[in-house]
Design a protein around this motif. Structure first.
Motif, PDB file in Angstrom:
ATOM      1  N   ASP A  74      55.586  40.670  30.127  1.00 26.15           N
ATOM      2  CA  ASP A  74      56.414  41.871  30.086  1.00 26.15           C
ATOM      3  C   ASP A  74      55.638  42.921  29.295  1.00 26.15           C
ATOM      4  N   THR A  75      55.322  44.029  29.927  1.00 20.87           N
ATOM      5  CA  THR A  75      54.490  45.050  29.305  1.00 20.87           C
ATOM      6  C   THR A  75      55.113  45.588  28.025  1.00 20.87           C
ATOM      7  N   GLU A  76      56.434  45.694  28.000  1.00 26.30           N
ATOM      8  CA  GLU A  76      57.112  46.275  26.836  1.00 26.30           C
ATOM      9  C   GLU A  76      57.196  45.303  25.666  1.00 26.30           C
ATOM     10  N   THR A  77      57.538  44.037  25.956  1.00 26.75           N
ATOM     11  CA  THR A  77      57.766  43.073  24.874  1.00 26.75           C
ATOM     12  C   THR A  77      56.576  42.150  24.624  1.00 26.75           C
ATOM     13  N   GLY A  78      55.661  42.039  25.599  1.00 25.23           N
ATOM     14  CA  GLY A  78      54.544  41.116  25.472  1.00 25.23           C
ATOM     15  C   GLY A  78      54.906  39.673  25.775  1.00 25.23           C
ATOM     16  N   GLU A  79      56.149  39.425  26.210  1.00 23.65           N
ATOM     17  CA  GLU A  79      56.610  38.063  26.503  1.00 23.65           C
ATOM     18  C   GLU A  79      55.922  37.515  27.752  1.00 23.65           C
ATOM     19  N   LEU A  80      55.481  36.271  27.673  1.00 27.98           N
ATOM     20  CA  LEU A  80      54.906  35.596  28.840  1.00 27.98           C
ATOM     21  C   LEU A  80      56.041  35.215  29.780  1.00 27.98           C
ATOM     22  N   ILE A  81      56.009  35.724  31.026  1.00 29.33           N
ATOM     23  CA  ILE A  81      57.112  35.474  31.944  1.00 29.33           C
ATOM     24  C   ILE A  81      56.676  34.778  33.232  1.00 29.33           C
ATOM     25  N   GLY A  82      55.381  34.631  33.448  1.00 31.66           N
ATOM     26  CA  GLY A  82      54.915  33.963  34.657  1.00 31.66           C
ATOM     27  C   GLY A  82      53.481  33.497  34.505  1.00 31.66           C
ATOM     28  N   VAL A  83      53.142  32.403  35.200  1.00 31.39           N
ATOM     29  CA  VAL A  83      51.795  31.842  35.153  1.00 31.39           C
ATOM     30  C   VAL A  83      51.466  31.282  36.530  1.00 31.39           C
ATOM     31  N   CYS A  84      50.229  31.441  36.954  1.00 31.98           N
ATOM     32  CA  CYS A  84      49.774  30.800  38.188  1.00 31.98           C
ATOM     33  C   CYS A  84      48.375  30.239  37.981  1.00 31.98           C
ATOM     34  N   LEU A  85      48.217  28.951  38.259  1.00 35.09           N
ATOM     35  CA  LEU A  85      46.895  28.328  38.291  1.00 35.09           C
ATOM     36  C   LEU A  85      46.305  28.626  39.660  1.00 35.09           C
ATOM     37  N   THR A  86      45.201  29.336  39.684  1.00 37.58           N
ATOM     38  CA  THR A  86      44.638  29.881  40.919  1.00 37.58           C
ATOM     39  C   THR A  86      43.187  29.445  41.088  1.00 37.58           C
ATOM     40  N   ASP A  87      42.861  28.901  42.260  1.00 41.27           N
ATOM     41  CA  ASP A  87      41.484  28.579  42.600  1.00 41.27           C
ATOM     42  C   ASP A  87      40.879  29.720  43.412  1.00 41.27           C
ATOM     43  N   VAL A  88      39.603  30.001  43.141  1.00 39.72           N
ATOM     44  CA  VAL A  88      38.881  31.017  43.911  1.00 39.72           C
ATOM     45  C   VAL A  88      38.036  30.285  44.947  1.00 39.72           C
ATOM     46  N   LEU A  89      38.379  30.470  46.227  1.00 36.60           N
ATOM     47  CA  LEU A  89      37.671  29.821  47.323  1.00 36.60           C
ATOM     48  C   LEU A  89      36.673  30.794  47.951  1.00 36.60           C
ATOM     49  N   GLY A  90      35.872  30.274  48.858  1.00 38.45           N
ATOM     50  CA  GLY A  90      34.927  31.134  49.551  1.00 38.45           C
ATOM     51  C   GLY A  90      35.597  32.153  50.447  1.00 38.45           C
ATOM     52  N   ASP A  91      36.812  31.824  50.940  1.00 38.88           N
ATOM     53  CA  ASP A  91      37.502  32.730  51.860  1.00 38.88           C
ATOM     54  C   ASP A  91      38.880  33.144  51.362  1.00 38.88           C
ATOM     55  N   GLY A  92      39.159  32.951  50.082  1.00 44.65           N
ATOM     56  CA  GLY A  92      40.468  33.362  49.610  1.00 44.65           C
ATOM     57  C   GLY A  92      40.785  32.854  48.220  1.00 44.65           C
ATOM     58  N   VAL A  93      42.041  33.006  47.847  1.00 48.41           N
ATOM     59  CA  VAL A  93      42.546  32.449  46.596  1.00 48.41           C
ATOM     60  C   VAL A  93      43.615  31.423  46.941  1.00 48.41           C
ATOM     61  N   SER A  94      43.624  30.332  46.200  1.00 52.11           N
ATOM     62  CA  SER A  94      44.574  29.254  46.437  1.00 52.11           C
ATOM     63  C   SER A  94      45.510  29.154  45.246  1.00 52.11           C
ATOM     64  N   MET A  95      46.806  29.313  45.492  1.00 50.88           N
ATOM     65  CA  MET A  95      47.804  29.228  44.438  1.00 50.88           C
ATOM     66  C   MET A  95      48.150  27.750  44.232  1.00 50.88           C
ATOM     67  N   VAL A  96      47.475  27.135  43.274  1.00 53.95           N
ATOM     68  CA  VAL A  96      47.632  25.705  43.046  1.00 53.95           C
ATOM     69  C   VAL A  96      49.023  25.389  42.529  1.00 53.95           C
TER      70      VAL A  96
ATOM     71  N   GLY B 260      38.156  41.404  48.425  1.00 54.97           N
ATOM     72  CA  GLY B 260      37.576  41.290  49.753  1.00 54.97           C
ATOM     73  C   GLY B 260      37.698  39.899  50.337  1.00 54.97           C
ATOM     74  N   LEU B 261      38.717  39.139  49.900  1.00 54.33           N
ATOM     75  CA  LEU B 261      38.937  37.781  50.401  1.00 54.33           C
ATOM     76  C   LEU B 261      40.067  37.798  51.426  1.00 54.33           C
ATOM     77  N   PRO B 262      39.890  37.132  52.565  1.00 56.63           N
ATOM     78  CA  PRO B 262      40.843  37.286  53.667  1.00 56.63           C
ATOM     79  C   PRO B 262      42.143  36.501  53.553  1.00 56.63           C
ATOM     80  N   TYR B 263      42.230  35.461  52.701  1.00 57.48           N
ATOM     81  CA  TYR B 263      43.410  34.601  52.740  1.00 57.48           C
ATOM     82  C   TYR B 263      43.973  34.315  51.356  1.00 57.48           C
ATOM     83  N   VAL B 264      45.288  34.071  51.347  1.00 53.49           N
ATOM     84  CA  VAL B 264      45.978  33.526  50.182  1.00 53.49           C
ATOM     85  C   VAL B 264      46.582  32.198  50.608  1.00 53.49           C
ATOM     86  N   TYR B 265      46.111  31.107  50.030  1.00 55.32           N
ATOM     87  CA  TYR B 265      46.588  29.771  50.369  1.00 55.32           C
ATOM     88  C   TYR B 265      47.814  29.444  49.519  1.00 55.32           C
ATOM     89  N   LEU B 266      48.900  29.052  50.194  1.00 56.90           N
ATOM     90  CA  LEU B 266      50.191  28.869  49.527  1.00 56.90           C
ATOM     91  C   LEU B 266      50.590  27.414  49.318  1.00 56.90           C
TER      92      LEU B 266
END
Length: 272
Positions: free
Chosen positions: A151-173, A202-208
């Motif tokens: 949260d920009t105003e309070t600085g509270e952590l409200i979300g986290v995503c472990l993300t892999d960077v692939l050759g053709d996209g990002v993978s939301m682990v 410039g990556l074409p896919y988001v793996y869900l």
């Protein structure tokens, strides 16, 4: 001079266990270890063939009489936000994104516990302790990031995503977020933000991960335009999810040996 020959990855199958998505179904997974200097190359190749990463393992559903779990990804070039998704973006303009190295923190674990207790108290991860959480975040042999949302105003952590960077996209682990803001659609917002991350890189896919027809837990994924599912050895544009039926006849599922034989492996010749 001694020459070493490349060792092809070995594939294994888990024992059947109750399916978390469909009642009265049993699931099993085809998996292989992800390690060594070719880990990133193997991850890129198998992710494009419907596999997912969990720490140092790549896996794909391989059930004997069911083919409902389908790997899903968003084609960034074909994605167009719906009115509802645009409202989600507008509601969350006060969020700051911060990418970090894959290192677990106490704040992340506290948020993770609150998320599980609220959304998945009876799920398979419900008993995960702080050490198991740290292993999920930190044990990665490839290029991974933890994307934190505050949260920009309070600085509270409200979300986290472990993300892999692939050759053709990002993978939301794996992603999790505060249960205290149910109207903000934070789960959908994190996906929308990853579409922006992929586009800007410039990556074409988001793996869900996996989409399961008829599973309420997975219904949100079908609401993203440009969605593709991996079926019959190739990626196919999503049809109308309301009329989508998976092929569940046991004779439609190839034997394990045939599935493994049909996996395309990258060149794993050791570097010199």
């Amino acid at each position: 001079m001694r020459h070493t020959l490349p060792i092809a990855p070995q594939f294994y199958v888990t024992a059947p266990q109750p399916c978390p998505y469909l009642e009265d179904r049993m699931e099993r997974k085809l998996f292989t270890a992800l390690q060594g200097e070719n880990a990133e190359k193997l991850n890129n190749s198998l992710s494009a063939q419907g596999f997912r990463r969990s720490q140092n393992v790549l896996y794909r559903p391989s059930c004997a009489d069911c083919a409902s779990c389908l790997s899903a990804r968003i084609d960034v070039a074909r994605f167009k936000p719906t009115k509802s998704q645009r409202r989600t973006l507008n509601r969350n303009t006060g969020i700051t994104r911060r990418p970090t190295s894959p290192w677990a923190t106490e704040d992340q674990y506290d948020l993770f516990r609150r998320y599980l207790d609220s959304r998945h108290a009876d799920g398979g991860m419900a008993d995960m302790d702080v050490f198991e959480f740290a292993a999920m975040i930190e044990e990665t042999p490839i290029r991974s990031r933890v994307i934190e949302y505050t949260d920009t105003e309070t600085g509270e952590l409200i979300g986290v995503c472990l993300t892999d960077v692939l050759g053709d996209g990002v993978s939301m682990v794996y992603s999790f977020y505060t249960p205290d803001r149910p109207r903000d659609g934070l789960g959908n917002y994190i996906i929308l933000d990853h579409i922006d991350i992929a586009r800007s890189a410039g990556l074409p896919y988001v793996y869900l991960g996996y989409w399961v027809p008829g599973s309420p837990k997975m219904g949100y994924k079908a609401k993203f335009s440009g969605l593709e599912v991996f079926m019959g050895g190739q990626w196919n544009p999503m049809r109308d999810p309301e009329n989508f039926t998976s092929e569940d006849h046991p004779l439609n599922n190839d034997p394990i040996a045939e599935q493994v034989a049909n996996i395309s492996l990258p060149d794993l010749t050791p570097r010199r």
